[in-house]
Scaffold this active site. Structure first.
Site, short mmCIF file in Angstrom:
data_model
loop_
_atom_site.label_atom_id
_atom_site.label_comp_id
_atom_site.label_asym_id
_atom_site.label_seq_id
_atom_site.Cartn_x
_atom_site.Cartn_y
_atom_site.Cartn_z
N ASP A 22 -35.70 -48.61 6.95
CA ASP A 22 -34.91 -47.38 6.77
C ASP A 22 -35.62 -46.15 7.31
OD1 ASP A 22 -32.97 -48.83 5.63
OD2 ASP A 22 -33.60 -48.45 3.56
N PRO A 43 -39.64 -57.51 14.21
CA PRO A 43 -39.00 -58.83 14.15
C PRO A 43 -37.60 -58.74 13.54
CG PRO A 43 -41.24 -58.90 13.26
CD PRO A 43 -40.93 -57.47 13.50
N THR A 44 -37.39 -57.76 12.64
CA THR A 44 -36.06 -57.62 12.03
C THR A 44 -35.64 -56.16 12.07
OG1 THR A 44 -37.07 -57.26 9.89
CG2 THR A 44 -36.37 -59.52 10.35
N PRO A 223 -17.39 -13.32 -9.88
CA PRO A 223 -17.32 -12.59 -11.15
C PRO A 223 -18.65 -12.01 -11.63
CG PRO A 223 -17.03 -14.96 -11.49
CD PRO A 223 -17.20 -14.77 -10.03
N ASP A 246 -17.36 -2.02 -5.55
CA ASP A 246 -16.72 -1.64 -6.82
C ASP A 246 -17.72 -1.69 -7.97
OD1 ASP A 246 -14.27 -1.44 -5.69
OD2 ASP A 246 -13.67 -3.50 -6.17
N LYS A 268 -13.37 2.38 -9.41
CA LYS A 268 -12.41 3.13 -10.21
C LYS A 268 -12.62 2.71 -11.66
CE LYS A 268 -9.19 1.65 -7.14
NZ LYS A 268 -10.12 1.60 -6.04
N MET A 381 -7.40 -7.58 -16.98
CA MET A 381 -7.19 -6.20 -17.42
C MET A 381 -6.26 -6.16 -18.64
SD MET A 381 -6.72 -4.53 -13.64
CE MET A 381 -5.82 -5.92 -12.99
N GLY A 410 -17.92 -12.71 -18.06
CA GLY A 410 -17.98 -14.11 -17.65
C GLY A 410 -18.96 -14.34 -16.51
C1 LIG Z 1 -9.26 -5.07 -11.12
S1 LIG Z 1 -9.40 -6.69 -11.75
C2 LIG Z 1 -10.27 -7.42 -10.43
C3 LIG Z 1 -10.18 -8.91 -10.42
C4 LIG Z 1 -11.01 -9.53 -9.31
N1 LIG Z 1 -10.51 -9.18 -8.02
C5 LIG Z 1 -11.10 -11.04 -9.46
O1 LIG Z 1 -10.60 -11.77 -8.58
O2 LIG Z 1 -11.68 -11.49 -10.43
C6 LIG Z 1 -10.59 -6.49 -13.00
C7 LIG Z 1 -10.42 -7.46 -14.15
O3 LIG Z 1 -10.91 -8.74 -13.81
C8 LIG Z 1 -11.43 -9.37 -14.96
N2 LIG Z 1 -12.84 -9.68 -14.70
C9 LIG Z 1 -13.56 -9.37 -13.62
N3 LIG Z 1 -14.83 -9.85 -13.72
C10 LIG Z 1 -14.89 -10.45 -14.91
C11 LIG Z 1 -15.93 -11.15 -15.60
N4 LIG Z 1 -17.15 -11.30 -15.09
N5 LIG Z 1 -15.65 -11.68 -16.81
C12 LIG Z 1 -14.41 -11.54 -17.34
N6 LIG Z 1 -13.40 -10.91 -16.74
C13 LIG Z 1 -13.63 -10.38 -15.54
C14 LIG Z 1 -11.28 -8.41 -16.10
O4 LIG Z 1 -10.06 -8.71 -16.74
C15 LIG Z 1 -11.19 -7.09 -15.38
O5 LIG Z 1 -10.53 -6.12 -16.16
#
Ligand SMILES: C[S@@+](CC[C@H](N)C(=O)[O-])C[C@H]1O[C@@H](n2cnc3c(N)ncnc32)[C@H](O)[C@@H]1O
Length: 470
Positions: A22, A43-44, A223, A246, A268, A381, A410
């Site tokens: 191998d 041989p092999t 996230p 953001d 925002k 949100m 999360g």
């Molecule tokens: C304006 S939205 C943006 C979502 C983003 N574009 C996405 O695809 O996850 C923002 C919301 O996403 C959720 N969010 C984003 N990151 C998060 C995390 N790490 N844990 C839990 N919720 C999350 C929350 O509900 C938050 O208010």
């Protein structure tokens, strides 16, 4: 320097490989990729080498090794399991001034195989002269991640254009600038996106010095956990001139941006300094029109409640080239880290992503459909409207005892999952750290069995903690 790195042309050169197992097969595959005229002495043969032999990719000498086999070869590799035989091959080869490599036996090597990253015709070779192979492997993994797979294609096209560029641009400095701009700019993005004809037109434009456009790339940062950024996202961040990001983008991800790039927060957020969407759109257009590579870095995925579509529409109207690198959206990332499968054979046959930013009367959501069982709702949100959401769902038929989870932060080190029932949604949401995702459906109960990351709490434990404090 212990070894001089050389790139050797092996096409149609005789190479001898002693050994049929191998390990020999791994070396054979590399040598054949480089076009060597390969003779295997053993041989092999193992099944892989057998297959190469039956496809006439190599010559097989089905005998024991003897020194005359070395007479006409360019180099030799010993990959037998006999130390004595390997030593003999090493001595014989040295006597004949042949380059020799005994596999995994650095003192018996007059040449070594480096670890390689193959983006042919670009090949990166790394070696620690056999001193730290694990370190070399780690380095290779890092470089693999940084070097886009389109690098080879880009180099091939550059090879085709070399003479033309030389003919049109007379000084070395002009040519250097031309290629630097190409490899860092629109040409590179077009090749990466498989648009070869457009990429060559871009070179043509640049040659005529008619190109001044920058470009926009929307990148989903995921996230929070920086490990969830895609490879392509990382490559784009390392190549950006300016990054508009953001609030949701984590500091660890911002650390991955090219050091010299400008970073501008265009977040925002209620109550804090905010940049309006119109201002962000204007900034994107202005920066790209200055010829910059603009990255718009968004939490999660740019197209899921991220207004990414609107920003691309603005770019399209201003004739700014753009591309999108998707990201892991919060509903996918946060639930995975919370041990909540969004669908499950027994409990949930569909999942719906919803924004809690619905109008006051909730008229924009189909509540009777959302209140049906055997489905999961992932609500972005939703904290502020959690009371209204739970009332509506119960009103239209979802059981108040339906399990729910609120996942705060999360995938981040401070992730907290608070579980309870639909009837308790408001109080759960108020206690979760932000950003938070509301998840409704039977699957959320699985968190107690397969949750694997961060902290957990229930409405009850939170209540008793508050009582204790009081
Ligand atoms: C304006 S939205 C943006 C979502 C983003 N574009 C996405 O695809 O996850 C923002 C919301 O996403 C959720 N969010 C984003 N990151 C998060 C995390 N790490 N844990 C839990 N919720 C999350 C929350 O509900 C938050 O208010």
């Amino acid at each position: 320097m212990d070894y001089l790195p050389l790139f050797v042309e092996l096409k149609n050169r005789p190479v001898l490989l002693v050994g049929g197992g191998d390990i020999a097969a791994r070396k054979a595959s590399l040598l054949l990729r480089a076009g060597a005229e390969l003779t295997v002495v053993s041989p092999t043969l193992c099944s892989e080498l057998q297959q190469c032999y039956s496809q006439q990719k190599l010559i097989w000498v089905a005998k024991e090794y003897y020194p005359q086999l070395l007479d006409n070869v360019f180099l030799v590799i010993a990959a037998t399991n006999s130390d004595k035989l390997n030593e003999r091959i090493f001595q014989d080869a040295n006597q004949r001034q042949k380059l020799v490599n005994v596999v995994d036996d650095q003192p018996r090597c007059s040449f070594i195989f480096p670890s390689i990253i193959d983006r042919s015709p670009v090949v990166v070779a790394i070696s620690s002269a056999g001193k730290a192979p694990v370190l070399v492997r780690l380095l290779r993994e890092k470089l693999e991640a940084l070097l886009p797979s389109s690098l080879g294609k880009m180099a091939t096209i550059a090879g085709r254009w070399r003479n033309k560029v030389k003919h049109n641009l007379h000084t070395m400095t002009e040519r250097r600038r031309f290629w630097e701009k190409s490899f860092n700019g629109r040409f590179a993005s077009l090749v990466a996106n498989g648009k070869i004809i457009e990429a060559e037109s871009q070179l043509e434009l640049q040659l005529k010095q008619q190109d001044s456009a920058g470009e926009l790339t929307l990148v989903g940062a995921g996230p929070g956990d920086p490990g969830l950024l895609t490879l392509k996202g990382l490559q784009v961040l390392q190549n950006a001139d300016v990054v508009l990001y953001d609030y949701l983008v984590s500091d660890e991800i911002l650390d991955l941006v090219r050091r010299d790039a400008d970073k501008i927060c265009v977040g925002k957020r209620a109550g804090l300094h905010s940049v309006s969407q119109e201002q962000t759109n204007l900034l994107i257009v202005q920066l790209a029109q200055q010829g910059k590579k603009v990255v718009r870095l968004k939490g999660g995925d740019p197209f899921i409640f991220g207004r990414g579509g609107e920003e691309l529409q603005v770019a399209a109207e201003a004739n700014i080239p753009f591309q999108v690198v998707p990201g892991i959206t919060a509903a996918i990332g946060a639930t995975a880290y919370a041990g909540i499968p969004l669908t499950h054979r027994e409990y949930s046959q569909s999942v719906t992503f919803i924004t809690g930013h619905c109008r006051e009367n909730g008229a924009d959501l189909d509540w009777p459909a959302l209140a049906k069982g055997h489905q999961t709702l992932a609500i972005y949100m939703g904290t502020v409207k959690s009371a209204f959401i739970s009332q509506q769902l119960i009103k239209y038929g979802r059981d108040a005892q339906t399990p729910v989870a609120v996942i705060g932060c999360g995938t981040r080190h401070n992730q907290q999952v608070i579980t309870g029932t639909l009837g308790e949604l408001e109080s759960l949401a108020q206690q979760a750290p932000t950003p938070a995702l509301l998840v409704i459906g039977e699957v959320t109960a699985l968190h107690h069995q397969i949750g694997w990351f961060g902290q957990s709490a229930t409405a009850e434990t939170l209540r008793s903690a508050v009582l204790e404090l009081a």
